[in-house]
Design a protein around this motif. Sequence first.
Motif, PDB file in Angstrom:
ATOM      1  N   GLY A  79      46.241  11.867 -36.707  1.00 12.69           N
ATOM      2  CA  GLY A  79      46.362  11.837 -35.305  1.00 12.69           C
ATOM      3  C   GLY A  79      45.229  11.272 -34.544  1.00 12.69           C
ATOM      4  O   GLY A  79      44.882  11.240 -33.405  1.00 12.69           O
ATOM      5  N   GLY A  80      44.443  10.331 -35.105  1.00 15.85           N
ATOM      6  CA  GLY A  80      43.347   9.587 -34.505  1.00 15.85           C
ATOM      7  C   GLY A  80      41.965  10.242 -35.161  1.00 15.85           C
ATOM      8  O   GLY A  80      41.775  11.032 -35.955  1.00 15.85           O
ATOM      9  N   LEU A  81      40.846  10.016 -34.547  1.00 18.40           N
ATOM     10  CA  LEU A  81      39.652  10.424 -34.818  1.00 18.40           C
ATOM     11  C   LEU A  81      38.782  10.436 -33.451  1.00 18.40           C
ATOM     12  O   LEU A  81      38.474   9.291 -33.193  1.00 18.40           O
ATOM     13  N   ASP A  82      38.377  11.455 -32.901  1.00 22.73           N
ATOM     14  CA  ASP A  82      37.499  11.595 -31.724  1.00 22.73           C
ATOM     15  C   ASP A  82      36.257  12.410 -31.785  1.00 22.73           C
ATOM     16  O   ASP A  82      35.320  12.202 -31.111  1.00 22.73           O
ATOM     17  N   ILE A  83      36.106  13.232 -32.807  1.00 20.95           N
ATOM     18  CA  ILE A  83      34.927  13.876 -32.968  1.00 20.95           C
ATOM     19  C   ILE A  83      34.444  13.903 -34.549  1.00 20.95           C
ATOM     20  O   ILE A  83      35.295  14.372 -35.530  1.00 20.95           O
ATOM     21  N   VAL A  84      33.234  13.698 -34.844  1.00 22.95           N
ATOM     22  CA  VAL A  84      32.714  13.973 -36.138  1.00 22.95           C
ATOM     23  C   VAL A  84      31.575  14.736 -36.048  1.00 22.95           C
ATOM     24  O   VAL A  84      30.658  14.373 -35.429  1.00 22.95           O
ATOM     25  N   VAL A  85      31.550  16.033 -36.905  1.00 25.18           N
ATOM     26  CA  VAL A  85      30.360  16.749 -37.060  1.00 25.18           C
ATOM     27  C   VAL A  85      29.689  16.736 -38.287  1.00 25.18           C
ATOM     28  O   VAL A  85      30.553  17.003 -39.116  1.00 25.18           O
ATOM     29  N   ASN A  86      28.741  16.178 -38.387  1.00 20.52           N
ATOM     30  CA  ASN A  86      27.940  15.804 -39.758  1.00 20.52           C
ATOM     31  C   ASN A  86      27.270  17.217 -40.069  1.00 20.52           C
ATOM     32  O   ASN A  86      25.861  17.233 -39.610  1.00 20.52           O
ATOM     33  N   ASN A  87      27.747  18.203 -40.605  1.00 23.01           N
ATOM     34  CA  ASN A  87      27.149  19.427 -40.744  1.00 23.01           C
ATOM     35  C   ASN A  87      26.619  19.595 -42.316  1.00 23.01           C
ATOM     36  O   ASN A  87      25.748  20.512 -42.558  1.00 23.01           O
ATOM     37  N   ALA A  88      27.259  19.023 -43.353  1.00 26.42           N
ATOM     38  CA  ALA A  88      27.134  19.298 -44.783  1.00 26.42           C
ATOM     39  C   ALA A  88      25.506  19.207 -44.866  1.00 26.42           C
ATOM     40  O   ALA A  88      24.906  17.995 -44.381  1.00 26.42           O
ATOM     41  N   GLY A  89      24.830  20.012 -45.461  1.00 30.04           N
ATOM     42  CA  GLY A  89      23.441  19.711 -45.788  1.00 30.04           C
ATOM     43  C   GLY A  89      22.899  20.997 -47.019  1.00 30.04           C
ATOM     44  O   GLY A  89      23.815  21.905 -47.226  1.00 30.04           O
ATOM     45  N   ILE A  90      21.795  20.498 -47.347  1.00 32.35           N
ATOM     46  CA  ILE A  90      21.261  21.623 -48.614  1.00 32.35           C
ATOM     47  C   ILE A  90      19.611  21.690 -48.429  1.00 32.35           C
ATOM     48  O   ILE A  90      19.340  20.988 -47.698  1.00 32.35           O
ATOM     49  N   GLU A  91      19.315  23.016 -48.454  1.00 31.84           N
ATOM     50  CA  GLU A  91      17.897  23.402 -48.458  1.00 31.84           C
ATOM     51  C   GLU A  91      17.491  23.855 -49.876  1.00 31.84           C
ATOM     52  O   GLU A  91      17.898  24.629 -50.163  1.00 31.84           O
ATOM     53  N   ARG A 124      32.843   3.104 -37.474  1.00 32.94           N
ATOM     54  CA  ARG A 124      33.808   2.047 -37.909  1.00 32.94           C
ATOM     55  C   ARG A 124      35.415   2.388 -37.417  1.00 32.94           C
ATOM     56  O   ARG A 124      36.179   1.593 -37.080  1.00 32.94           O
ATOM     57  N   ALA A 125      35.497   3.639 -37.503  1.00 31.47           N
ATOM     58  CA  ALA A 125      36.739   4.153 -37.001  1.00 31.47           C
ATOM     59  C   ALA A 125      37.190   4.258 -35.398  1.00 31.47           C
ATOM     60  O   ALA A 125      38.336   4.082 -34.982  1.00 31.47           O
ATOM     61  N   MET A 126      36.011   4.689 -34.786  1.00 37.53           N
ATOM     62  CA  MET A 126      36.285   4.929 -33.405  1.00 37.53           C
ATOM     63  C   MET A 126      35.956   3.655 -32.414  1.00 37.53           C
ATOM     64  O   MET A 126      36.238   3.761 -31.220  1.00 37.53           O
ATOM     65  N   ARG A 127      35.287   2.801 -33.019  1.00 35.66           N
ATOM     66  CA  ARG A 127      35.063   1.498 -32.175  1.00 35.66           C
ATOM     67  C   ARG A 127      36.292   0.697 -31.654  1.00 35.66           C
ATOM     68  O   ARG A 127      37.413   1.103 -32.200  1.00 35.66           O
ATOM     69  N   PRO A 128      36.219  -0.083 -30.844  1.00 38.27           N
ATOM     70  CA  PRO A 128      37.400  -0.542 -29.964  1.00 38.27           C
ATOM     71  C   PRO A 128      38.516  -1.400 -31.287  1.00 38.27           C
ATOM     72  O   PRO A 128      39.727  -1.130 -30.895  1.00 38.27           O
ATOM     73  N   GLU A 129      37.807  -1.790 -31.962  1.00 42.31           N
ATOM     74  CA  GLU A 129      38.902  -2.519 -33.027  1.00 42.31           C
ATOM     75  C   GLU A 129      39.281  -1.713 -34.527  1.00 42.31           C
ATOM     76  O   GLU A 129      39.732  -2.036 -35.232  1.00 42.31           O
ATOM     77  N   GLY A 130      38.632  -0.504 -34.104  1.00 42.32           N
ATOM     78  CA  GLY A 130      38.743   0.375 -35.499  1.00 42.32           C
ATOM     79  C   GLY A 130      40.214   1.099 -35.565  1.00 42.32           C
ATOM     80  O   GLY A 130      40.884   1.237 -34.494  1.00 42.32           O
ATOM     81  N   PRO A 131      40.616   1.904 -36.497  1.00 42.11           N
ATOM     82  CA  PRO A 131      41.751   2.568 -36.664  1.00 42.11           C
ATOM     83  C   PRO A 131      42.176   3.473 -35.499  1.00 42.11           C
ATOM     84  O   PRO A 131      43.348   3.991 -35.467  1.00 42.11           O
ATOM     85  N   ALA A 132      41.131   4.082 -35.227  1.00 45.51           N
ATOM     86  CA  ALA A 132      41.251   5.235 -33.932  1.00 45.51           C
ATOM     87  C   ALA A 132      40.918   4.612 -32.767  1.00 45.51           C
ATOM     88  O   ALA A 132      41.937   4.609 -32.069  1.00 45.51           O
ATOM     89  N   GLY A 133      39.786   3.606 -32.542  1.00 43.77           N
ATOM     90  CA  GLY A 133      39.679   2.857 -31.578  1.00 43.77           C
ATOM     91  C   GLY A 133      39.740   3.352 -29.990  1.00 43.77           C
ATOM     92  O   GLY A 133      39.859   2.550 -29.109  1.00 43.77           O
ATOM     93  N   GLN A 134      39.381   4.623 -29.882  1.00 45.19           N
ATOM     94  CA  GLN A 134      39.177   5.269 -28.533  1.00 45.19           C
ATOM     95  C   GLN A 134      37.754   5.665 -28.251  1.00 45.19           C
ATOM     96  O   GLN A 134      37.560   6.351 -27.460  1.00 45.19           O
ATOM     97  N   GLY A 135      36.866   5.343 -29.212  1.00 46.33           N
ATOM     98  CA  GLY A 135      35.564   5.873 -28.693  1.00 46.33           C
ATOM     99  C   GLY A 135      35.444   7.324 -29.294  1.00 46.33           C
ATOM    100  O   GLY A 135      36.321   7.851 -30.010  1.00 46.33           O
ATOM    101  N   GLY A 136      34.416   8.060 -28.714  1.00 47.57           N
ATOM    102  CA  GLY A 136      34.378   9.529 -29.502  1.00 47.57           C
ATOM    103  C   GLY A 136      32.984  10.057 -29.386  1.00 47.57           C
ATOM    104  O   GLY A 136      32.304   9.423 -28.616  1.00 47.57           O
ATOM    105  N   VAL A 137      32.559  11.019 -30.223  1.00 50.34           N
ATOM    106  CA  VAL A 137      31.470  11.844 -30.119  1.00 50.34           C
ATOM    107  C   VAL A 137      31.184  12.122 -31.523  1.00 50.34           C
ATOM    108  O   VAL A 137      31.946  12.454 -32.765  1.00 50.34           O
ATOM    109  N   VAL A 138      29.751  11.766 -31.933  1.00 48.69           N
ATOM    110  CA  VAL A 138      29.301  12.320 -33.382  1.00 48.69           C
ATOM    111  C   VAL A 138      28.180  13.331 -33.193  1.00 48.69           C
ATOM    112  O   VAL A 138      27.374  13.309 -32.183  1.00 48.69           O
ATOM    113  N   ILE A 139      28.374  14.476 -33.773  1.00 49.56           N
ATOM    114  CA  ILE A 139      27.279  15.286 -33.452  1.00 49.56           C
ATOM    115  C   ILE A 139      26.877  15.896 -35.032  1.00 49.56           C
ATOM    116  O   ILE A 139      27.583  16.130 -36.199  1.00 49.56           O
TER     117      ILE A 139
END
Length: 262
Positions: A79-91, A124-139
Amino acid sequence: MPSSIDLSGRTALVTGGAQGLGEGMARALAAAGASVVIADLRDDQGAAVAAAIGGHFVHLDVTNELSWQAAIAVAVETGGLDIVVNNAGIEISSLILDLEPDDVRRMLEVNVLGTALGIKHAFRAMRPEGPAGQGGVVINVASVAATIAFPAIAGYSATKSAVDRLTRVAAMESGKLGLGVRVNCIYPGLVPTEMGAGLANDMAELGLYPSPTDAVAAVVELTPSGRLGTIEDMADAVVFLASDHAKFVNGVGLPVDGGMGM
């Protein structure tokens, strides 16, 4: 989660979403109305969480370019891509005196490279020419470790400081290139997840505190709010940053640490 936040019609991808903070963030985003894709190495756990929240699961190694391409494609197809949460991490805890190069390399790969690739493919997905193309949010999920000097987590602290810098540069690039993507990060305080409990145990094993309980007490003593954080505390911050309530919040690090890093 504030009841006024509505993410209906939006699709979110959460890395490391099979357990801990990532699972809590995924559940909170879904509760706010978003369609959520859980992206993780833990296939069974990730699929179970996805099923529980009515979302989707995709296997993702955040250090691998092709794995990211496949995961983003799955999200877009749902259904598109509007939000990406980069949570994966190790300590991996260590005194600098005993630092193992391979441990630092692994944290750099997962925490820094993994986040950088997440930003790249979100853009790449959220930019205007990308496959989602609607902008969005990265957290991006950094850590209070990026703002304080706590013993035995030098490598981890360095990688989370890097996440903060990546966030700010990415926000500037997005604006300059007209990508339409806001980029922010949060600094979680200590939360009693598997990772948080492991850190307390490490502090005791390294002889820095008499016991894990004493290590936790030391963290609480440093925290003006007088308690550890909860998964819900971190998830609420992510939902806020993902929403239109934060539409003019960009390129910042939001402490969610009870004041520990002030």
